[in-house]
Design a protein around this motif. Structure first.
Motif, PDB file in Angstrom:
ATOM      1  N   GLN A  78      -8.991  -1.311  -1.968  1.00 37.57           N
ATOM      2  CA  GLN A  78      -9.931  -2.185  -2.691  1.00 37.57           C
ATOM      3  C   GLN A  78     -10.036  -1.781  -4.164  1.00 37.57           C
ATOM      4  O   GLN A  78      -9.960  -0.591  -4.496  1.00 37.57           O
ATOM      5  CB  GLN A  78     -11.304  -2.078  -2.019  1.00 37.57           C
ATOM      6  N   THR A  80      -8.062  -2.077  -6.707  1.00 37.96           N
ATOM      7  CA  THR A  80      -6.939  -1.389  -7.376  1.00 37.96           C
ATOM      8  C   THR A  80      -6.206  -2.374  -8.297  1.00 37.96           C
ATOM      9  O   THR A  80      -5.033  -2.187  -8.627  1.00 37.96           O
ATOM     10  CB  THR A  80      -5.952  -0.784  -6.361  1.00 37.96           C
ATOM     11  N   LYS A  82      -5.490  -5.676  -7.693  1.00 37.30           N
ATOM     12  CA  LYS A  82      -4.546  -6.576  -7.006  1.00 37.30           C
ATOM     13  C   LYS A  82      -4.657  -7.991  -7.551  1.00 37.30           C
ATOM     14  O   LYS A  82      -3.667  -8.627  -7.891  1.00 37.30           O
ATOM     15  CB  LYS A  82      -4.827  -6.580  -5.495  1.00 37.30           C
ATOM     16  N   GLN A 104     -16.604  -4.862  -4.019  1.00 39.32           N
ATOM     17  CA  GLN A 104     -15.546  -5.685  -3.427  1.00 39.32           C
ATOM     18  C   GLN A 104     -15.589  -7.089  -4.021  1.00 39.32           C
ATOM     19  O   GLN A 104     -16.656  -7.672  -4.164  1.00 39.32           O
ATOM     20  CB  GLN A 104     -15.783  -5.765  -1.915  1.00 39.32           C
TER      21      GLN A 104
END
Ligand SMILES: Nc1nc2c(ncn2[C@@H]2O[C@H](COP(=O)(O)OP(=O)(O)OP(=O)(O)O)[C@@H](O)[C@H]2O)c(=O)[nH]1
Length: 807
Positions: A78, A80, A82, A104
């Motif tokens: 989570q 990172t 993305k 999140q």
């Protein structure tokens, strides 16, 4: 040319500050200003797959793309970066975390079409997030789903995560590889669903460690986990390379080296876009060969398989420990419980009702539960609760047969008690059936309910209502049987009373044989039957008999009483009995005169006339006896035919039952009676002959003259004289003692008997002889004259002739 906005999103030639607007799960969002495509949540946080993917693909303009599209997914811890990476690479508009909040961003799995390219990009919820904590279910499922459905899976990780086991998601990858092999391994080997490229993107690569070293480290880790996989037997020799290609790249720090970061991203993007490049990433061999319009169905199928796969439900360390300890604690509690339960197993199986079994079972169960709770409640709550439920299930499964056995035994016991109560209550005469049954029933139900209630314990949902219903049904059956028996007994009793009541009146009526004979019999019968029916109905009320049962019982009673009457009539009209009655009737008329004085026949008497009259009158009785016929129509009686009477056991014809003497029987009786009456006639005739043959007076004088010498001889012979004196003295003593009367009586009786025997022998002899001779003489003559047409006439003629001879 496409231009990136500050969030890393592409805008069509316009600088725009517009960001994507968030819309609730599953609903597409649209960034209308910059013309980027809508993103769509294909799996929500509740792990539900979207219904609208097909429509969304259509909106993206890819539905008719056939195989001309690509599918890429991202996987990694989570936060990172993305989503940031995907937006930069493909021009998608996935949510990116705000820098000031560390939380999140991506929940579930999202999909978006790439800008200016036929690529469907999946942004997957990050792994190892604190929001989900220990629950690794979703990350396992989403990782497996991405791996199985996409052509290229980007594994996003920080440089410092390389070499870590959990940090680099190696544990997760191991599970995912393992399950992937089990679920889709064979298919992939067939070459039907293509290979997958796993692209490791090392973020914030500082360049201090040579990238080859990082690559080697990652490769070694992957090989290691591949070797440790539990593979299906048929796939035990497969290699990682048989299914996956590995590629590695790195990106510099986005914040510290923003320009270089952008350049590297563009290079990476061109590897996804530029087919002419050697290192082009969307190679055709990775394509899953699913036409674009089937993607939605294909992916939802994969999700369904992933969802239903149990191998992904792997426990955490905490859970493992909890499982182990809870199992141990439960086993101890259970073994103690089993010991306790065993003690009552045998008595219950032997059919005994164990007093207070419910209380015992409750204590054993509670004890085991408390023992378990005391030690197990400190462990992982989910596991503790699950194991507690399992323990209770096992306990209840052991207790349930005891409970059911107790119910069965109770049922048997109470039913027995009910039967006994009925037997005791129905003894003697003074009882009310309904009251006895009601009391026995309520006692039985009450005691059963109480004991069954006691046997129920808190917790398991046991019910004894069904057993109670069963018991009630059986009670009803037993009560019905008792009632039937009682009804039968009552009908038999009534029948006996009836038989007694009709016996004498019927006997008297049939002896008299008057013209009203049957009227009397039927009147008596009907009166008694009426009484019997009333008596039955009176009792039937207390028996709770149904209307139908009453109808049947009354029908049975009528039939039985009628048969009883017929039996009585049969007894009175049997051959011997009826001949006796005829004889008596005949004698009354022939041997006695109108005043009832015995007749002494004189030669001048009209014996023939009297005989004929008496005999005719008597013979008239035979047809009267032959059929039950009333003169008064009101007294007639009828019974229903057999078909209407279900109680009849054998064929019964009422009309036939009215015939007392059949024609043959009547004829037979007539003949026998005639013979008997003939004997009376002969006897009468003989009595006149005996009267005529009296000894004349001169015979006595002649006897004296002829016997003079013998008298003198006796007087002068001392022996005879002594005998005479002895006889005289004996006579004197008898007279003196007053024994003359008894001696005379004895002598008379003996003499009379001797005389009777002799005369009956003589009469038999002479009568038979005379009759045979007379009949032989008369009958041929009568036949010659043609005067005889019947036996009666012949008999009369013969009697006339016999009469003349005696005159
Ligand atoms: N250091 C660093 N930070 C980055 C990089 N890329 C993005 N970030 C920041 O990292 C934070 C998380 O970015 P996201 O793109 O939302 O990360 P994510 O992995 O998609 O997050 P989740 O979807 O919640 O798992 C943001 O504040 C970004 O600005 C990067 O390459 N290096």
């Amino acid at each position: 040319m496409a231009v990136l906005n500050p969030n890393g999103q592409y805008i069509n030639g316009h600088a725009s500050t517009t960001t994507t607007s968030s819309i609730p799960n599953g609903h597409p969002t649209k960034d209308t200003l910059n013309g980027n495509f809508d993103r769509h949540q294909i799996v929500d946080e509740e792990k539900k797959f979207t219904q609208d993917l097909n429509a969304q693909i259509k909106e993206w303009g890819l539905l008719d793309a056939g195989f001309n599209y690509n599918l890429v997914a991202v996987f990694g811890s989570q936060s990172t970066g993305k989503s940031t990476l995907l937006n930069r690479l493909f021009g998608t508009n996935f949510d990116v975390m705000q820098n000031n909040k560390r939380q999140q961003t991506t929940k579930g799995i999202w999909m978006c079409r790439g800008h200016d390219m036929n690529v469907m990009v999946m942004d997957v919820e990050g792994t190892d997030g604190r929001e989900r904590g220990e629950d690794q279910d979703f990350e396992r499922k989403s990782a497996l789903f991405s791996l199985a459905s996409s052509e290229v899976m980007i594994v996003n990780l920080w440089e410092h995560q390389v070499g870590l086991y959990q940090g680099a998601n190696m544990g997760l990858l191991k599970t995912v590889f393992e399950v992937n092999l089990g679920l889709f391994g064979k298919k992939a080997q067939d070459g039907t669903s293509g290979r997958t490229l796993i692209l490791f993107v090392v973020r914030d690569y500082a360049g201090e460690t040579p990238f080859d070293n990082l690559t080697t480290s990652l490769k070694d880790d992957l090989d290691r986990i591949w070797e440790s996989l539990v593979k299906p037997a048929e796939l035990k020799d497969v290699k990682l390379g048989d299914y996956f290609d590995l590629d590695f790249t790195h990106l510099p720090h986005k914040i510290h080296q923003p320009e270089r970061f952008e350049q590297e991203v563009q290079v990476l993007r061109s590897r996804f876009v530029d087919r002419s490049r050697e290192d082009f990433l969307f190679k055709p061999l990775y394509h899953k060969r699913i036409p674009a319009d089937g993607v939605s169905f294909y992916m939802s199928n994969i999700w369904e398989q992933v969802q239903s796969n149990k191998d992904l439900d792997l426990p955490t360390q905490q859970e493992l420990l909890a499982q182990f300890r809870c199992d141990e604690i439960a086993a101890v509690a259970l073994s103690e419980f089993n010991e306790q339960a065993k003690s009552q197993k045998r008595p219950v199986e032997a059919g005994n009702v164990v007093p207070g079994l419910g209380g015992l079972m409750h204590n054993w169960r509670q004890g085991a539960l408390e023992r378990y709770n005391q030690d197990a409640s400190r462990y992982n709550q989910a596991v503790y609760k699950r194991k507690q439920a399992e323990l209770l299930n096992t306990i209840d499964a052991t207790l349930s047969p005891l409970f059911l056995g107790q119910l069965k035994n109770l049922h048997k016991q109470r039913l027995g008690a009910f039967k006994k109560a009925l037997q005791d209550g129905l003894k003697g005469e003074e009882y009310n059936y309904a009251d006895v049954v009601k009391k026995a029933r309520s006692d039985c139900i009450e005691t059963f309910s109480e004991a069954a209630q006691e046997a129920c314990i808190e917790g398991p949902h046991w019910s004894w209502q069904e057993e109670l219903e069963l018991l009630e049904e059986e009670i009803k059956g037993v009560a019905d049987q008792f009632r039937k028996d009682e009804t039968k007994k009552m009908v038999s009793l009534i029948e006996r009373t009836f038989k007694k009541a009709i016996s004498e009146p019927v006997e008297v009526a049939l002896t008299k044989a008057s013209t009203k004979m049957w009227d009397i019999v039927l009147r008596t019968f009907k009166e008694r039957l009426q009484k019997a029916e009333a008596s039955y109905l009176n009792k039937a009320i207390s028996f709770n008999c149904t209307e139908e049962e009453n109808t049947h019982s009354i029908a049975a009673l009528r039939k039985r009483t009628w048969l009883a009457l017929r039996e009585k009539i049969n007894e009175q009209t049997g051959e011997t009995a009826i001949l006796g009655k005829l004889r008596a009737h005949f004698e009354e008329r022939f041997r006695y005169d109108e005043q009832g004085t015995p007749r002494v026949w004189q030669p001048e008497d009209d014996i023939d006339g009297a005989f004929k009259k008496a005999r005719d009158e008597t013979m008239d009785l035979i047809p009267r006896y032959a059929k039950i016929e009333t003169q008064d129509p009101d007294l007639s009686f009828e019974l229903p035919s057999d078909e209407d009477s279900p109680l009849s056991e054998e064929a019964f014809d009422f009309e036939e039952s009215l015939i007392v003497l059949s024609e043959t029987k009547s004829l037979e009786i007539t003949n026998k009676f005639k013979k008997e009456s003939d004997a009376y006639f002969v006897e009468a005739k003989r009595s006149t002959v005996v009267g005529i043959a009296q000894i004349p007076t001169w015979m006595y004088g002649l006897l004296l003259i002829l016997g003079w010498n013998e008298a003198m001889f006796v007087l002068f012979n001392p022996l005879y004289l002594a005998m005479m004196l002895i006889l005289g003295a004996g006579g004197y003593i008898i007279l003196q003692l007053g024994l003359a009367g008894p001696v005379y009586q004895v002598a008379r009786t003996v003499g009379g008997e001797v005389q009777r025997q002799v005369s009956s022998k003589l009469r038999e002899h002479f009568t038979d002889e005379a009759m045979i001779q007379q009949q032989q003489q008369y009958r041929p003559q009568a036949a010659r004259n043609g005067t005889s047409t019947s036996t009666d006439d012949g008999d009369d003629a013969w009697r006339e002739e016999l009469n003349q001879k005696h005159m």
